[in-house]
Design an enzyme around this catalytic site. Sequence first.
Site, short mmCIF file in Angstrom:
data_model
loop_
_atom_site.label_atom_id
_atom_site.label_comp_id
_atom_site.label_asym_id
_atom_site.label_seq_id
_atom_site.Cartn_x
_atom_site.Cartn_y
_atom_site.Cartn_z
N HIS A 130 69.45 55.17 -10.27
CA HIS A 130 68.25 55.92 -9.89
C HIS A 130 67.36 55.98 -11.13
O HIS A 130 67.84 56.32 -12.22
CB HIS A 130 68.60 57.35 -9.48
N GLU A 136 62.16 58.42 -10.09
CA GLU A 136 61.93 59.25 -8.90
C GLU A 136 61.17 60.48 -9.38
O GLU A 136 59.99 60.62 -9.17
CB GLU A 136 63.27 59.64 -8.25
N ASP A 145 68.78 57.67 1.82
CA ASP A 145 69.19 58.57 0.73
C ASP A 145 70.29 59.55 1.18
O ASP A 145 71.46 59.20 1.12
CB ASP A 145 67.97 59.31 0.16
ZN LIG Z 1 69.63 58.85 -4.06
#
Ligand SMILES: [Zn+2]
Length: 329
Positions: A189, A192, A270
């Site tokens: 990740h 974000e 997600d």
């Molecule tokens: Zn995630």
Amino acid sequence: MPLPKAELHLHIEGTLEPDLAFELAARNGVKLPYADTDELREAYRFEDLQSFLDLYYELMAVLRTERDFEDLADAYLARAATQGVRHAEIFFDPQAHLARGLDMGTVVEGLWRALGRSEENHGISTKLIMCFLRDESADSALETLDAARPYLDRITGIGLDSAEVGHPPVKFREVYEAAAALGLRRVAHAGEEGPPEYIAEALDLLGVERVDHGLRCMEDPALVERLVRERIPLTLCPLSNVRLRAVDTLADHPLPAMLDAGLLCTVNSDDPAYFGGYAEDNFRAVRESLGLTEERLRELARNSFLASFLEDDEERRARYLAEVDAYAF
Ligand SMILES: [Zn+2]
């Protein structure tokens, strides 16, 4: 039948629906601080990241045995099949379970009981990706990789998730090097809630092959150009972005601009039990809110298979791509 697609950004713990949470709590004698599924469903209407994470970790207490992990994965795969998912690369968070006293074998073998039969039961091929919690220490990540050694035949790759800000990719350089030496694929990740620099760092220092989220790359034109040139896939999660306030509304999502820029974008769910929708729900939402054309949606579906770790079975990838090309909207 929905558009065939691969799901590449899916946390299995984030698929725990209120009904199953109560069923597992009853089976294991775990007392949940909610009167019934309706009250729990209310709690799922959290308003920020911290209240989401609090609930997410609280509910993990109901997962105790191999059978619980099997039931969790099986319930996800059954739902995913109705959403057109043909291939799923599934994240799990072992540290959250090891910290509760479970061992790695319970988690991996439990999940594998569902994944190993997924093709015959649900028509979905699968891979498993082990994520490290980035707000835990680098040493904890290394210990977790060690604990996973007996199960590496079940695990395709590693990832990095949980609270991003203040935990730059560089913190995990050593464990990513160790994982690469073991032949594991690498994702993380990045970008974000964290800055675009984290995306470049994940590529340069961790050697990631795919970036999870990555939407803040749009703040850095040179980075966008690099991601396009190197064909680095981004696993976007539009409904999650709205719930966790990465974007104000779905209509503000940068997905169309990202596609116009030539980025290899995919659409994923997600933590679907918490964020209001599974894979096709996300496709439908971006189609409605962003006015994506059928050809754009087909491109997203093609991208999902192109970005998947199917290098060990190119025949299968070609078959999935042919299904996308033949799909009639
Ligand atoms: Zn995630």
